[in-house]
Design a protein around this motif. Sequence first.
Motif, mmCIF file in Angstrom:
data_model
loop_
_atom_site.group_PDB
_atom_site.id
_atom_site.type_symbol
_atom_site.label_atom_id
_atom_site.label_comp_id
_atom_site.label_asym_id
_atom_site.label_seq_id
_atom_site.Cartn_x
_atom_site.Cartn_y
_atom_site.Cartn_z
ATOM 1 N N MET A 29 0.841 -0.914 -0.626
ATOM 2 C CA MET A 29 0.030 0.183 0.442
ATOM 3 C C MET A 29 0.822 1.213 -0.067
ATOM 4 O O MET A 29 1.670 1.777 0.990
ATOM 5 C CB MET A 29 -0.614 -0.213 1.160
ATOM 6 N N LEU A 150 -12.806 -3.418 -7.580
ATOM 7 C CA LEU A 150 -11.847 -4.789 -7.141
ATOM 8 C C LEU A 150 -12.744 -6.015 -7.831
ATOM 9 O O LEU A 150 -11.578 -7.078 -7.940
ATOM 10 C CB LEU A 150 -11.862 -5.213 -5.471
ATOM 11 N N VAL A 178 -10.256 -0.500 4.289
ATOM 12 C CA VAL A 178 -9.553 -0.793 2.879
ATOM 13 C C VAL A 178 -8.767 -1.798 3.348
ATOM 14 O O VAL A 178 -7.760 -2.580 2.693
ATOM 15 C CB VAL A 178 -9.638 0.574 1.942
ATOM 16 N N ARG A 179 -8.044 -0.943 4.511
ATOM 17 C CA ARG A 179 -6.853 -1.940 4.587
ATOM 18 C C ARG A 179 -6.805 -3.587 4.768
ATOM 19 O O ARG A 179 -6.049 -4.264 4.561
ATOM 20 C CB ARG A 179 -6.539 -1.362 6.251
ATOM 21 N N GLN A 182 -7.260 -4.784 1.638
ATOM 22 C CA GLN A 182 -5.659 -4.756 0.854
ATOM 23 C C GLN A 182 -4.944 -6.114 0.958
ATOM 24 O O GLN A 182 -3.914 -6.947 0.052
ATOM 25 C CB GLN A 182 -4.791 -2.966 0.921
ATOM 26 N N GLN A 183 -5.045 -6.416 2.273
ATOM 27 C CA GLN A 183 -3.918 -7.417 3.251
ATOM 28 C C GLN A 183 -4.742 -9.185 2.852
ATOM 29 O O GLN A 183 -4.159 -9.772 2.605
ATOM 30 C CB GLN A 183 -4.197 -6.948 4.459
ATOM 31 N N ASN A 186 -4.033 -8.832 -1.463
ATOM 32 C CA ASN A 186 -2.592 -9.320 -1.490
ATOM 33 C C ASN A 186 -2.378 -8.223 -3.260
ATOM 34 O O ASN A 186 -2.068 -8.655 -3.583
ATOM 35 C CB ASN A 186 -1.992 -10.780 -1.834
ATOM 36 N N LYS A 187 -3.650 -6.859 -2.612
ATOM 37 C CA LYS A 187 -3.383 -5.746 -3.937
ATOM 38 C C LYS A 187 -2.318 -4.837 -3.647
ATOM 39 O O LYS A 187 -1.751 -4.466 -2.244
ATOM 40 C CB LYS A 187 -5.240 -5.318 -4.125
ATOM 41 N N THR A 188 -1.673 -4.659 -5.009
ATOM 42 C CA THR A 188 -0.986 -3.331 -4.958
ATOM 43 C C THR A 188 -2.378 -2.510 -4.988
ATOM 44 O O THR A 188 -2.817 -2.145 -6.364
ATOM 45 C CB THR A 188 -0.072 -3.028 -6.430
ATOM 46 N N ILE A 189 -2.112 -1.484 -4.335
ATOM 47 C CA ILE A 189 -2.533 -0.204 -4.104
ATOM 48 C C ILE A 189 -2.086 1.338 -4.068
ATOM 49 O O ILE A 189 -0.766 0.999 -3.496
ATOM 50 C CB ILE A 189 -3.566 -0.199 -2.686
#
Length: 368
Positions: A29, A150, A178-179, A182-183, A186-189
């Motif tokens: 992130m 997403l 969102v955090r 994301q975790q 496993n997305k690149t934000i």
Amino acid sequence: MLRFDSVSLAYGAQTVIDNISFEIQAGQMAVLIGPSGCGKTTTLKMINRLIEPDRGVISIDGQDIRQQDKVQLRRHIGYVIQQIGLFPNMTVAQNISVVPRLLKYPKERCAQLVRELLELVDMPFEQYAHKYPNEMSGGQQQRVGILRALAASPPIVLMDEPFSALDPMTRRSLQQEVRALQQKLNKTIVFVTHDMEEALDLADVIIFMERGRIVQMGPPEELLANPASDLIREFLGSHTTPPAQLTAADFMRRGVFTVSQHRGIHECVSSMQRHNVDTLLVVDEQKRYQGTVSIADIRLTGHVVKDIAPLIRCNNPTVRLDDEAKACFDTLISSGYNYLVVLNADDTVAGIITKTSMSSAMAEHLWG
């Protein structure tokens, strides 16, 4: 991995992006932050080619994005903006399915994706899937906007100040969601904000920009410990002040009422009533602290003395003006007393520390 190599952009004589280079690892992130006009949103829009640089190379997993078709590139990069941008004539399910349908996903798979994604943000499918945007709150609409970004499982998601128009409670809730997403996914934000508190809460890596340049890039801990410029230090504000450096002076209540040890009983009782207290701080002729006198002691033995001097007690804990805040807090909690008396170097009364003043001052120093 997302990589910028010597990327620049100018509009006429004005340089907007000035030879920036950085890498964002897969699954990170990354938060772009800086003052208005620093180039953070322009940098974000270069990633999905909404804006094209004049020079330099932007690559994803080693492939120059200029070699890719713009439409196909954007369909594999999620994008969330402040204005939400849901299609008002489409239901929640239809909005979430926009990109999967463009990518020719089967209808059954789209429906399953909608159900799974709504569950991730605690929005039951049966209750929300067939609603229209105007039937939901701003926070719910923004959740759907995030899910839409997403839906096709893009490796990279871009977020341009997505929460700035929301109220603080909704904003905080969405930051946490969102955090967590994301975790979990496993997305690149890549996230743009002007709020340093938001950056510190969300980021694995912070990229601080000023006038089209990167001033400092690193994890939040690095910026907190070693801000590279006065501007970054200003953005960090109270976050750079570790609580251990605070003293009693930062927490105490000033302007407390004191009385002379030779004051009469009735006068002190009247003072307690006027100030709505049950205890007075007592000082001598040089204003030095002598102890306390309470209404309970006055009621018990006040009828046999003329002034308060014989009733003074010296068992209330005292601290010095420059004593560490943590030590003061420990003393206040362990002593069982309602307050500490703070003394100057000459033993005069500087103030008192109560649990209320301690918590209020701590909140002010930590969060502003």
